[in-house]
Design a protein around this motif. Structure first.
Motif, PDB file in Angstrom:
ATOM      1  N   THR A   1       0.832  -1.210   0.000  1.00 15.20           N
ATOM      2  CA  THR A   1       0.000   0.000   0.000  1.00 15.20           C
ATOM      3  C   THR A   1       0.862   1.253   0.000  1.00 15.20           C
ATOM      4  OG1 THR A   1      -1.777  -1.149   1.182  1.00 15.20           O
ATOM      5  CG2 THR A   1      -1.766   1.254   1.275  1.00 15.20           C
ATOM      6  N   VAL A   2       1.901   1.261   0.830  1.00 19.61           N
ATOM      7  CA  VAL A   2       2.807   2.413   0.891  1.00 19.61           C
ATOM      8  C   VAL A   2       3.522   2.605  -0.443  1.00 19.61           C
ATOM      9  CG1 VAL A   2       4.826   3.380   2.053  1.00 19.61           C
ATOM     10  CG2 VAL A   2       3.090   2.147   3.378  1.00 19.61           C
ATOM     11  N   VAL A   3       4.032   1.510  -1.012  1.00 17.62           N
ATOM     12  CA  VAL A   3       4.725   1.596  -2.301  1.00 17.62           C
ATOM     13  C   VAL A   3       3.794   2.131  -3.375  1.00 17.62           C
ATOM     14  CG1 VAL A   3       5.837   0.243  -4.110  1.00 17.62           C
ATOM     15  CG2 VAL A   3       6.358  -0.227  -1.719  1.00 17.62           C
ATOM     16  N   THR A   4       2.547   1.666  -3.369  1.00 16.94           N
ATOM     17  CA  THR A   4       1.572   2.110  -4.367  1.00 16.94           C
ATOM     18  C   THR A   4       1.322   3.606  -4.274  1.00 16.94           C
ATOM     19  OG1 THR A   4       0.507  -0.062  -4.344  1.00 16.94           O
ATOM     20  CG2 THR A   4      -0.777   1.776  -5.202  1.00 16.94           C
ATOM     21  N   CYS A   5       1.142   4.109  -3.057  1.00 17.84           N
ATOM     22  CA  CYS A   5       0.876   5.537  -2.878  1.00 17.84           C
ATOM     23  C   CYS A   5       2.093   6.389  -3.250  1.00 17.84           C
ATOM     24  CB  CYS A   5       0.444   5.812  -1.436  1.00 17.84           C
ATOM     25  SG  CYS A   5      -1.174   5.143  -1.004  1.00 17.84           S
ATOM     26  N   VAL A   6       3.291   5.940  -2.875  1.00 18.83           N
ATOM     27  CA  VAL A   6       4.503   6.687  -3.221  1.00 18.83           C
ATOM     28  C   VAL A   6       4.700   6.722  -4.735  1.00 18.83           C
ATOM     29  CG1 VAL A   6       7.019   6.697  -3.032  1.00 18.83           C
ATOM     30  CG2 VAL A   6       5.623   6.258  -1.008  1.00 18.83           C
ATOM     31  N   LEU A   7       4.487   5.585  -5.381  1.00 17.57           N
ATOM     32  CA  LEU A   7       4.627   5.549  -6.836  1.00 17.57           C
ATOM     33  C   LEU A   7       3.566   6.420  -7.507  1.00 17.57           C
ATOM     34  CD1 LEU A   7       6.101   4.391  -9.273  1.00 17.57           C
ATOM     35  CD2 LEU A   7       4.587   2.405  -9.177  1.00 17.57           C
ATOM     36  N   GLY A   8       2.345   6.393  -6.990  1.00 12.52           N
ATOM     37  CA  GLY A   8       1.306   7.256  -7.539  1.00 12.52           C
ATOM     38  C   GLY A   8       1.668   8.723  -7.427  1.00 12.52           C
ATOM     39  N   LEU A   9       2.278   9.114  -6.286  1.00 13.29           N
ATOM     40  CA  LEU A   9       2.718  10.496  -6.112  1.00 13.29           C
ATOM     41  C   LEU A   9       3.810  10.846  -7.107  1.00 13.29           C
ATOM     42  CD1 LEU A   9       2.887  13.190  -4.619  1.00 13.29           C
ATOM     43  CD2 LEU A   9       4.349  12.069  -2.916  1.00 13.29           C
ATOM     44  N   GLY A  10       4.780   9.941  -7.295  1.00 14.72           N
ATOM     45  CA  GLY A  10       5.855  10.213  -8.239  1.00 14.72           C
ATOM     46  C   GLY A  10       5.349  10.367  -9.665  1.00 14.72           C
ATOM     47  N   LEU A  11       4.426   9.498 -10.075  1.00 13.77           N
ATOM     48  CA  LEU A  11       3.880   9.597 -11.427  1.00 13.77           C
ATOM     49  C   LEU A  11       3.023  10.844 -11.593  1.00 13.77           C
ATOM     50  CD1 LEU A  11       2.981   5.860 -12.102  1.00 13.77           C
ATOM     51  CD2 LEU A  11       4.930   7.161 -12.969  1.00 13.77           C
ATOM     52  N   ALA A  12       2.327  11.248 -10.526  1.00 13.22           N
ATOM     53  CA  ALA A  12       1.553  12.495 -10.594  1.00 13.22           C
ATOM     54  C   ALA A  12       2.479  13.691 -10.777  1.00 13.22           C
ATOM     55  CB  ALA A  12       0.713  12.656  -9.327  1.00 13.22           C
TER      56      ALA A  12
ATOM     57  N   ALA B   1       4.025  -6.841  -7.672  1.00 10.63           N
ATOM     58  CA  ALA B   1       3.902  -6.172  -8.968  1.00 10.63           C
ATOM     59  C   ALA B   1       2.453  -6.109  -9.422  1.00 10.63           C
ATOM     60  CB  ALA B   1       4.760  -6.902 -10.003  1.00 10.63           C
ATOM     61  N   ALA B   2       1.715  -7.204  -9.223  1.00 13.60           N
ATOM     62  CA  ALA B   2       0.308  -7.219  -9.631  1.00 13.60           C
ATOM     63  C   ALA B   2      -0.505  -6.202  -8.842  1.00 13.60           C
ATOM     64  CB  ALA B   2      -0.276  -8.623  -9.453  1.00 13.60           C
ATOM     65  N   PHE B   3      -0.293  -6.130  -7.526  1.00 15.15           N
ATOM     66  CA  PHE B   3      -1.065  -5.202  -6.700  1.00 15.15           C
ATOM     67  C   PHE B   3      -0.711  -3.751  -7.021  1.00 15.15           C
ATOM     68  CE2 PHE B   3      -1.794  -2.669  -2.896  1.00 15.15           C
ATOM     69  CZ  PHE B   3      -3.099  -3.005  -2.581  1.00 15.15           C
ATOM     70  N   VAL B   4       0.577  -3.456  -7.095  1.00 10.09           N
ATOM     71  CA  VAL B   4       1.000  -2.083  -7.385  1.00 10.09           C
ATOM     72  C   VAL B   4       0.530  -1.670  -8.767  1.00 10.09           C
ATOM     73  CG1 VAL B   4       3.019  -0.616  -7.756  1.00 10.09           C
ATOM     74  CG2 VAL B   4       2.965  -2.180  -5.811  1.00 10.09           C
ATOM     75  N   TRP B   5       0.627  -2.581  -9.726  1.00 10.10           N
ATOM     76  CA  TRP B   5       0.154  -2.279 -11.089  1.00 10.10           C
ATOM     77  C   TRP B   5      -1.328  -1.948 -11.094  1.00 10.10           C
ATOM     78  CZ3 TRP B   5      -3.300  -5.395 -14.050  1.00 10.10           C
ATOM     79  CH2 TRP B   5      -3.437  -5.014 -15.392  1.00 10.10           C
ATOM     80  N   GLN B   6      -2.111  -2.675 -10.311  1.00 10.53           N
ATOM     81  CA  GLN B   6      -3.557  -2.482 -10.367  1.00 10.53           C
ATOM     82  C   GLN B   6      -4.013  -1.215  -9.668  1.00 10.53           C
ATOM     83  OE1 GLN B   6      -6.019  -5.685  -8.802  1.00 10.53           O
ATOM     84  NE2 GLN B   6      -7.655  -5.086 -10.183  1.00 10.53           N
ATOM     85  N   TRP B   7      -3.372  -0.805  -8.576  1.00 13.21           N
ATOM     86  CA  TRP B   7      -3.928   0.264  -7.757  1.00 13.21           C
ATOM     87  C   TRP B   7      -3.154   1.576  -7.780  1.00 13.21           C
ATOM     88  CZ3 TRP B   7      -8.701  -0.305  -6.582  1.00 13.21           C
ATOM     89  CH2 TRP B   7      -9.226  -1.591  -6.450  1.00 13.21           C
ATOM     90  N   THR B   8      -2.034   1.636  -8.498  1.00 11.02           N
ATOM     91  CA  THR B   8      -1.299   2.896  -8.576  1.00 11.02           C
ATOM     92  C   THR B   8      -2.125   3.990  -9.244  1.00 11.02           C
ATOM     93  OG1 THR B   8       0.850   1.788  -8.579  1.00 11.02           O
ATOM     94  CG2 THR B   8       0.768   3.993  -9.525  1.00 11.02           C
ATOM     95  N   GLY B   9      -2.990   3.618 -10.184  1.00 11.87           N
ATOM     96  CA  GLY B   9      -3.800   4.616 -10.873  1.00 11.87           C
ATOM     97  C   GLY B   9      -4.699   5.410  -9.951  1.00 11.87           C
ATOM     98  N   VAL B  10      -5.243   4.758  -8.909  1.00 13.50           N
ATOM     99  CA  VAL B  10      -6.099   5.468  -7.951  1.00 13.50           C
ATOM    100  C   VAL B  10      -5.278   6.511  -7.186  1.00 13.50           C
ATOM    101  CG1 VAL B  10      -7.516   5.207  -5.889  1.00 13.50           C
ATOM    102  CG2 VAL B  10      -7.678   3.533  -7.736  1.00 13.50           C
ATOM    103  N   ALA B  11      -4.093   6.100  -6.709  1.00 15.51           N
ATOM    104  CA  ALA B  11      -3.230   7.050  -6.008  1.00 15.51           C
ATOM    105  C   ALA B  11      -2.789   8.172  -6.940  1.00 15.51           C
ATOM    106  CB  ALA B  11      -2.020   6.319  -5.428  1.00 15.51           C
ATOM    107  N   PHE B  12      -2.523   7.846  -8.189  1.00 17.30           N
ATOM    108  CA  PHE B  12      -2.125   8.856  -9.170  1.00 17.30           C
ATOM    109  C   PHE B  12      -3.197   9.926  -9.328  1.00 17.30           C
ATOM    110  CE2 PHE B  12      -2.739  10.177 -13.594  1.00 17.30           C
ATOM    111  CZ  PHE B  12      -1.556  10.850 -13.846  1.00 17.30           C
ATOM    112  N   LEU B  13      -4.455   9.523  -9.459  1.00 13.87           N
ATOM    113  CA  LEU B  13      -5.532  10.495  -9.627  1.00 13.87           C
ATOM    114  C   LEU B  13      -5.651  11.417  -8.421  1.00 13.87           C
ATOM    115  CD1 LEU B  13      -8.382   8.367 -11.255  1.00 13.87           C
ATOM    116  CD2 LEU B  13      -6.933  10.072 -12.358  1.00 13.87           C
TER     117      LEU B  13
END
Length: 581
Positions: free
Chosen positions: A86-97, A177-189
């Motif tokens: 969850t933390v990795v997903t949110c951090v990656l979403g912030l970086g991509l944003a 990888a599967a989890f981060v791939w699926q949910w990074t888009g929500v954090a990105f938005l």
């Protein structure tokens, strides 16, 4: 005369309408709006949870037996790994944003579409795609082929040159990888909208009074992005606490005991648990995400600097350099790779996928023909779609009044705050925590579309109320107080002002129902009545049916992807409107 300002621009205007005065609707007025949602959640979720807790207390030895169970400790530790994801997903979403902030409008749209598509497909489909990519045999799995090329044949000699990706470490790479791939888009938005709301005047003040590389980050960016982080964290945490399908389908059966999470442990061992042990685990499954959700809510409610529209102008309308479109394009290509792998597998002949993987063999429609041959998938689509529409209607009809009651109906602030905390806690409740009482209650109602629709609606409703409450709270008081037309109600004005948020909640409810496997599986629902159950039955023969399974996954994913793409811009606005509320 043409350069003179119009008369109405310089002349004071007189409003003939009487001044608007706010009249409280009474301390109990808001309860009438909240009551329908409260009844649904109480009857289905709270009552079932109370029965689970009561059953666990009647046999307190179940808690001791649970702690002493040798499989409980590893499953609990594995759950903590998903919190890390969850933390990795949110951090990656912030970086991509942050990357998208300086990209051109077209590059941002491409990146957004690529990131959001995984979030609307089923976790079951994500698990299937990544299992195809991470297949441990080099002649079939792309990642295994790369590993063999890098490490040589000797790396897999212990398993007859076939075990490149069979270790527990590789399995965790696959799942993460599967989890981060699926949910990074929500954090990105969420973070993309948060970065747009960063105020330039606050940045300049921070640089003047607190010079240094960390002043902008510590004094402006972090406080402004905390609401976005809380919203993204809550949604991604909800997905993490309900982790089930990815592990169930992506991991070979011989390795699943090494990566079992508490939800899967509950499902596998429910028939052999001692008295009270299953209920004790259900209570624990509720308490862990509830504590995390309350922590996020506490961070969200801290005093934050007000945001403003000045940050929106910082998004350029066109690219200003090569990397402003190259980097978003590369990220989009990487994010679409699992979808491409799934499509390639679906257009391969079933025998070719089983023998030679994605890149070798003939292409055709044999896998689709086999997937549709018995008619079970098509037969399940109609009742699944009907149920998804019914759930969306139920959620909108109950969540919209509840959100209005918490914002503009005169409810006391402390009472509304208690309801918000209540919604945050029950938004993350896993179905396993209430499955036993629900299963007993619905045992004689199998096949009834309303029963399962009510359960799905109750599980989605708390999160829907949270999203709508933030959106409705951002409606200016002037819009609420002053009539826009004779006889128009304040409730109607608020809903019309935030229609994108209402649409977002409806789509969220429909997509989550269409993709759900856990509730139907736990309640032993008829497999012919639910698309994910049909796909899951096929996945149990993964080694020999990867092609038809990929075809079924593609067909099952067409509906939610089409629904989101058709309403993409409104959904992005609806998800982030009022996020700082």
């Amino acid at each position: 005369m043409s350069g003179d300002p119009p008369m109405f621009a310089v002349t004071p205007r007189t409003d003939p309408r009487p001044p608007v005065t706010w009249r409280s609707r009474g301390r109990w007025a808001g309860w009438g709006y909240v009551l329908p949602a409260l009844v649904v959640v109480t009857v289905i979720i709270i009552a079932s949870l109370v029965m689970t807790v009561a059953a666990s207390l009647r046999a307190p030895s179940g808690y001791r037996a649970l702690v002493l169970d040798p499989q409980f400790g590893p499953a609990l530790r594995n759950n903590l790994a998903w919190v890390g994801f969850t933390v990795v997903t949110c951090v990656l979403g912030l970086g991509l944003a942050y990357v998208a902030r300086s990209a051109g409008a077209r590059s941002r749209r491409v990146l957004t579409v690529a990131l959001v598509i995984p979030a609307v497909i089923s976790p079951l489909t994500a698990g299937i795609a990544f299992r195809i990519i991470f297949d441990h045999r080099p002649e079939r799995g792309p990642v295994a082929a790369v590993v063999r090329a890098a490490l040589g044949p000797a790396a897999g000699a212990g398993d007859g040159s076939q075990g490149y990706l069979l270790g527990a470490g590789w399995i965790w790479v696959l799942l993460g990888a599967a989890f981060v791939w699926q949910w990074t888009g929500v954090a990105f938005l969420a973070f993309h909208d948060g970065l747009r709301r960063v105020r330039e005047d606050l940045v300049r003040i921070a640089r003047i009074f607190a010079p240094g590389p960390w002043s902008k980050l510590r004094l402006v960016l972090i406080p402004t992005l905390l609401p976005s982080a809380a919203v993204a964290g809550l949604i991604v945490l909800l997905a993490a606490t309900r982790t089930f399908e990815i592990v169930l389908v992506a991991v070979p059966g011989s390795l699943q005991d090494q990566v079992d999470v508490l939800g899967l442990f509950w499902w596998r061992q429910s028939d052999v648990f001692v008295q009270g042990e299953r209920e004790a685990l259900g209570v624990l499954l509720f308490l862990i995400p509830a504590a995390a959700a309350l922590t996020l809510l506490w961070r969200l409610r801290k005093e934050l600097p007000s945001s403003g529209p000045s940050g929106a102008a910082r998004l350029p309308s066109r690219a200003t350099g090569r990397w402003t479109w190259v980097l978003p394009g590369l990220v989009a290509a990487v994010w679409l790779t699992p979808i491409a792998a799934l499509l390639l597998a679906s257009f391969h002949a079933p025998v070719d996928v089983a023998r030679s993987g994605l890149l070798n063999g003939d292409y055709g429609l044999e896998s689709y023909q086999e997937a549709l041959s018995d008619g079970s998938l098509l037969a399940a689509m109609v009742p699944t779609a009907t149920r998804a529409v019914l759930v969306a209607v139920l959620v909108v009809l109950t969540a919209v009044p509840a959100a209005y009651g918490l914002t503009h109906a005169g409810m006391r602030r402390r009472t509304a705050g208690a309801f918000v905390a209540f919604a945050a806690v029950f938004a993350t409740i896993p179905p396993q925590a209430i499955a036993v009482p629900l299963g007993r209650t619905t045992a004689g109602l199998a096949g009834g579309p309303v029963t399962l629709s009510l359960i799905h609606a109750a599980l989605v409703l708390p999160l829907a109320v949270l999203l709508l409450r933030g959106a409705f709270a951002s409606v200016p008081r002037s819009v609420v107080d002053r009539p826009l037309a004779q006889g128009e109600s304040a409730f109607r004005r608020v809903v019309e002002a935030r229609l994108p948020a209402v649409l977002t909640v409806a789509v969220l409810a429909a997509v989550s129902t269409w993709n759900d496997l856990v509730v139907s599986l736990l309640l032993s629902w008829p497999s012919a009545d639910q698309v994910p159950l049909v796909v899951w039955q096929q996945s149990r023969y993964f080694a020999t049916s990867a092609g038809p399974l990929a075809a079924e996954s593609v067909l099952a994913g067409v509906v939610p992807v089409a629904l989101v793409l058709a309403n993409g811009r409104l959904l992005a606005e609806g998800l982030t409107t009022g996020v700082d509320r």
